[in-house]
Scaffold this motif. Structure first.
Motif, short mmCIF file in Angstrom:
data_model
loop_
_atom_site.label_atom_id
_atom_site.label_comp_id
_atom_site.label_asym_id
_atom_site.label_seq_id
_atom_site.Cartn_x
_atom_site.Cartn_y
_atom_site.Cartn_z
N ALA A 152 0.82 -1.21 0.00
CA ALA A 152 0.00 0.00 0.00
C ALA A 152 0.85 1.26 0.00
N ALA A 153 2.16 1.11 -0.14
CA ALA A 153 3.05 2.27 -0.11
C ALA A 153 2.67 3.28 -1.18
N ARG A 154 2.86 4.53 -0.85
CA ARG A 154 2.50 5.61 -1.78
C ARG A 154 3.66 5.88 -2.73
N ILE A 155 3.37 6.05 -3.99
CA ILE A 155 4.39 6.36 -4.99
C ILE A 155 3.89 7.45 -5.92
N GLU A 156 4.84 8.03 -6.68
CA GLU A 156 4.51 9.01 -7.71
C GLU A 156 4.80 8.39 -9.07
N TYR A 157 3.98 8.76 -10.05
CA TYR A 157 4.17 8.27 -11.41
C TYR A 157 4.72 9.41 -12.25
N SER A 158 5.98 9.24 -12.66
CA SER A 158 6.66 10.33 -13.36
C SER A 158 6.01 10.66 -14.69
N ASP B 61 -4.01 6.20 7.09
CA ASP B 61 -2.56 6.16 7.08
C ASP B 61 -2.09 4.70 7.17
N ASN B 62 -2.27 4.00 6.05
CA ASN B 62 -1.98 2.56 6.04
C ASN B 62 -0.92 2.20 5.00
N TYR B 63 -0.04 3.14 4.72
CA TYR B 63 0.95 2.94 3.66
C TYR B 63 2.00 1.89 4.02
N ASP B 64 2.08 1.52 5.30
CA ASP B 64 3.10 0.56 5.72
C ASP B 64 2.59 -0.88 5.70
N LEU B 65 1.45 -1.11 5.10
CA LEU B 65 0.87 -2.45 5.08
C LEU B 65 0.88 -3.04 3.69
N LYS B 66 0.77 -4.35 3.66
CA LYS B 66 0.51 -5.07 2.42
C LYS B 66 -0.89 -5.67 2.52
N LEU C 173 -11.59 -23.27 -4.85
CA LEU C 173 -11.77 -21.81 -4.88
C LEU C 173 -11.68 -21.22 -3.48
N GLU C 174 -12.21 -21.94 -2.51
CA GLU C 174 -12.15 -21.46 -1.12
C GLU C 174 -10.70 -21.31 -0.68
N SER C 175 -9.86 -22.26 -1.05
CA SER C 175 -8.45 -22.18 -0.65
C SER C 175 -7.75 -21.00 -1.31
N ARG C 176 -8.22 -20.64 -2.50
CA ARG C 176 -7.57 -19.54 -3.22
C ARG C 176 -7.88 -18.17 -2.62
N ILE C 177 -8.99 -18.05 -1.86
CA ILE C 177 -9.32 -16.74 -1.28
C ILE C 177 -9.12 -16.72 0.23
N SER C 178 -8.70 -17.83 0.80
CA SER C 178 -8.53 -17.90 2.25
C SER C 178 -7.16 -17.38 2.65
N CYS C 179 -7.10 -16.16 3.13
CA CYS C 179 -5.85 -15.55 3.56
C CYS C 179 -6.18 -14.32 4.41
N ASP C 180 -5.15 -13.79 5.05
CA ASP C 180 -5.34 -12.56 5.82
C ASP C 180 -5.70 -11.42 4.88
N LEU C 181 -6.40 -10.44 5.44
CA LEU C 181 -6.75 -9.27 4.64
C LEU C 181 -5.55 -8.36 4.45
N TYR C 182 -4.68 -8.28 5.45
CA TYR C 182 -3.49 -7.43 5.34
C TYR C 182 -2.41 -7.93 6.29
N ARG C 183 -1.21 -7.44 6.09
CA ARG C 183 -0.11 -7.74 6.99
C ARG C 183 0.91 -6.61 6.88
N SER C 184 1.84 -6.59 7.80
CA SER C 184 2.83 -5.53 7.80
C SER C 184 3.73 -5.63 6.59
N ASP C 185 4.14 -4.46 6.09
CA ASP C 185 5.02 -4.41 4.93
C ASP C 185 6.48 -4.40 5.33
N GLU C 186 6.79 -4.51 6.65
CA GLU C 186 8.17 -4.46 7.13
C GLU C 186 8.40 -5.56 8.15
N ASN C 187 9.68 -5.99 8.29
CA ASN C 187 10.00 -6.92 9.35
C ASN C 187 10.34 -6.13 10.62
N ILE C 188 10.55 -6.83 11.70
CA ILE C 188 10.75 -6.18 13.00
C ILE C 188 11.95 -5.24 13.00
#
Length: 748
Positions: A447-453, A465-470, A686-701
């Motif tokens: 979800a990081a914010r970027i600019e398109y040149s 303010d969720n730019y640090d998440l995936k 199909l259920e297995s293909r959509i079964s996952c977390d909605l988001y997670r951190s974009d950085e390690n500890i």
């Protein structure tokens, strides 16, 4: 003699009289056989003799023609009085000699102008036509024809229309005193109109009751009891705007007019929508339609008050004075003044002069002294709404609410020609296109914010303010993450996304730009509902279906219509099913979670909210197995809006309409097929293909604590690509985080 041989104008013959037809309104019915409304020039409904109450017939005969069953077409005892007073002395007001049959002749064949001989010639014409009528019809049929044709004032013709207009009831249910009021009007439909002159109407009603008593049709005690009653109306202002689904009826009107031009009656003439008494059977469900209209009224009443309080004494258009000037110049009153030769200054002067007028407020109609300019300002501040509900398998339109009040606002916010910016409600099409290109629902995207040149430094922002998440695709949809949606569009490809939108039923212009992922396009409500219905219909396109049958006035079906179910497959069935289940998260825990928490709606439902730039448009799209509903809220002019997203977002403006509607649906046991329906379960694969977390951190500890050594690289501008790719964007576009604890714990 000249009148008899037709030298002064042709007279109807026996065959003409047998084929007497009164102009009849065309009636529009719902799929559950409820009358929605009518198309008419004169409000008229025919009724059978069997449905005429005896006391109504007694009142009519006692007052208008006491010897009706004993004389022929002409009452010889009255002829002398007519000749002496009405014809020789030209005292038209003395009248009194016309039998009911003669009055019927006058109703069927209105009088003509013969200069100084008009009264004499018209009387003889009516006597001749009356004689011919008595040779064709029996007395009861003549009485019925009379009551079906006689005018009652307020543009109503016939006893059934009058009963509904003045007492909101059917003829067969009229009480004795109500019948006496209506019969009393026949002497002078305006002078004795109970709406306009209640005292005169009461006096005339009592005269009718007296006549009934005089001729033994009503006992004295009963007559006295009815004379003591006040005249109480239950006035029903029947217009083209009244009844259920007025915007829908206006939408199908040109379709029906074209049908009439292309189909002929047995006599070879084309049908007339306004006079031939056709019966139109539609797909609208009266219960759902009523619930939707009530939900709109409830939400928009409170929202309008909130909007006015929000702006206070300030005009919501602020310094944009051109907006008001534009509205003034477009107004009918201004244009008429200019057409009459007034200068702009003179027209404005007139329009700034207060006059007595009826205006709509959020509390209802009010009579006020207001200038036309102030009324334009008043109506500019109104918020509007649109609601459309479609059955997703056959495309049957069940609900159509084009605005808040059809009498005051005819502009329809549902039809194809009305396009508004759609915001995040377009995102499911982007994500569906990505699935079609091989992206998986559980692929995680930064979800990081970027600019398109190559987009002049364009940089999409998120509302949180969720730019640090995936986010997984499911999570990004649920929380409507803009930065992720643009990246998903990159993976899907703009051209592929537009192509899929077309297959799903969107015909509006779609700009081939990255901001399309955020809903920059202007699309109509009916197109958006078609697109969401395609998802519920296992990826198969859905074509709207409005009319099931057209019948004549005897209810003989002239043509039946069937839905077009042979539509193309817009996307794979598996991807459509996964999209529906992914969008359930929007309702369960995402931007539309208010459906569950705030409103307690527990239906199996998927959906998407949408809010456009500066809160000009609020959207909510809801999907259930048997009903797809779209709701929109905004001002007619998008420059007028809430200043706060907390107030103007679709979750706060449009969603409550759908929630209120479903509360009513859920309370109706007859609609259990909607409220208790569940989407089919996904296959294990199909259920297995959509079964996952909605988001997670974009950085390690360690990155949280010490930062990312590649942050500078991550902030470099990038170019936007329209390519299709199965590979998620590289995790290198991160926003700088400030503060040790922020780095350590992230965003909760």
């Amino acid at each position: 003699m000249l009148v008899w041989i037709g030298a002064l104008g042709s007279l109807p013959g026996k065959d003409d009289l047998k084929a007497v037809e009164n102009p009849l309104a065309t009636e529009v019915y719902s799929t559950d056989s409820v009358l929605l409304g009518k198309y008419f020039i004169q409000e008229r409904s025919n009724i059978r003799y069997e449905d005429l109450p005896k006391h109504l017939i007694d009142a009519l005969i006692s007052t208008e023609d006491v010897r009706f069953y004993n004389h022929g077409a002409v009452d010889s005892k009255s002829v002398v009085r007519v000749i002496v007073k009405t014809i020789m002395m030209q005292q038209e007001s003395s009248g009194g000699g016309s039998t009911l049959t003669q009055q019927l002749a006058k109703n069927l064949y209105p009088r003509k102008d013969y200069w100084m001989f008009s009264m004499l010639i018209n009387k003889f014409r009516e006597m001749i036509v009356a004689s011919r009528l008595e040779n064709v019809y029996d007395k009861n049929a003549i009485l019925t024809l009379y009551l079906n044709t006689v005018p009652f004032g307020d543009n109503t013709f016939g006893i059934e229309a009058a009963a509904q207009r003045f007492f909101s009831t059917h003829t067969k249910d009229l009480t004795v005193d109500q019948s006496a009021v209506l019969v009393g009007m026949l002497k002078s439909t305006y002078f004795y109109n109970p709406r306009v002159f209640p005292d005169r109407s009461l006096q005339r009603r009592n005269v009718v009751l007296g006549q009934m008593e005089k001729y033994g049709k009503l006992e004295s005690a009963a007559a006295e009891k009815f004379r003591k009653k006040q005249v109480k109306l239950a006035y029903n202002k029947i217009t083209h705007h009244t009844g259920l689904a007025p915007y829908f009826r206006e939408y199908i009107r040109p379709v029906l007019r074209d049908w009439c031009k292309q189909h002929t009656k047995p006599n070879g003439e084309p049908y007339n929508l306004y006079t031939d008494g056709l019966k139109i059977y539609t797909t609208i469900d009266s219960r759902l339609q009523r619930y939707a209209e009530e939900a709109v009224a409830q939400q928009m009443t409170s929202l309008q008050k909130l909007f006015l309080d929000h702006w206070g004494k300030r005009d919501p258009w602020g310094k944009q004075t051109g907006l008001l000037d534009e509205a003034i110049r477009k107004s009918d009153r201004y244009q008429k003044l200019i057409e009459e030769g007034n200068t702009h200054e003179a027209a404005i002067k007139v329009m700034k002069t207060p006059i007595l007028m009826s205006v709509l407020t959020y509390k209802g109609e009010q009579e006020v002294m207001m200038s036309p300019v102030d009324s334009i300002k008043h109506y500019l501040k109104f918020l509007q709404a649109g609601v459309l509900a479609m059955e997703p398998r056959r495309g049957a339109i069940r609900v159509w609410v084009g605005g808040i009040n059809h009498h005051y606002f005819q502009y329809d916010h549902v039809r194809e020609s009305t396009r508004r910016q759609i915001g995040s409600t377009f995102k499911p099409i982007v994500y569906a296109a990505a699935l079609e290109q091989g992206v998986e629902p559980c692929d995680f995207v930064s979800a990081a914010r970027i600019e398109y040149s190559n987009m002049n430094g364009w940089s999409p922002e998120n509302t949180e303010d969720n730019y640090d998440l995936k986010y997984s695709l499911t999570g990004a949809l649920a929380y409507s993450v803009n930065t992720v949606s643009v990246r998903v569009l990159e993976q899907a490809g703009i051209d592929n996304t537009i192509a899929l939108a077309r297959k799903m039923g969107i015909e509006s212009e779609l700009p081939a730009v990255p901001s399309i992922a955020l809903g920059a396009a202007n699309i109509s409500m009916i197109e958006m509902v078609r697109a969401y219905a395609c998802l519920v219909n296992n990826g198969k396109a859905v074509e709207p279906f409005y009319i099931t049958a057209i019948a004549d006035q005897q209810n003989k079906v002239l043509e039946r219509f069937k839905p077009n179910v042979n539509t193309p497959q817009a996307m794979s069935a598996d991807n459509a099913r996964m999209m529906v289940h992914m969008l359930k998260h929007t309702i369960n825990e995402g931007t539309a979670s208010g459906m569950r928490g705030r409103y307690g709606i527990n239906n199996d439902m998927a959906g998407k909210t949408g809010t456009t730039q500066s809160n000009a448009d609020g959207w909510f799209m809801a999907m259930t197995p048997h009903l797809v509903v779209g709701a929109w809220v905004g001002a007619d002019d998008p420059r007028i809006r809430f200043r706060s997203t907390a107030l103007g977002q679709g979750a706060r403006t449009a969603l409550p309409i759908v929630a209120t509607m479903f509360k009513k649906i859920n309370a109706n046991k007859e609609l259990g097929y909607i409220s208790r329906a569940h989407f089919a379960s996904l296959s294990p694969e199909l259920e297995s293909r959509i079964s996952c977390d909605l988001y997670r951190s974009d950085e390690n500890i360690f990155e949280r604590i010490f930062g990312n050594k590649n942050e500078e690289e991550a902030e470099q501008p990038r170019t936007f690509s329209t390519r299709s790719s199965r590979t998620p964007p590289r995790d290198r576009d991160r926003k700088k985080k400030n503060g040790f604890f922020r780095r350590l714990f992230g965003k909760g």
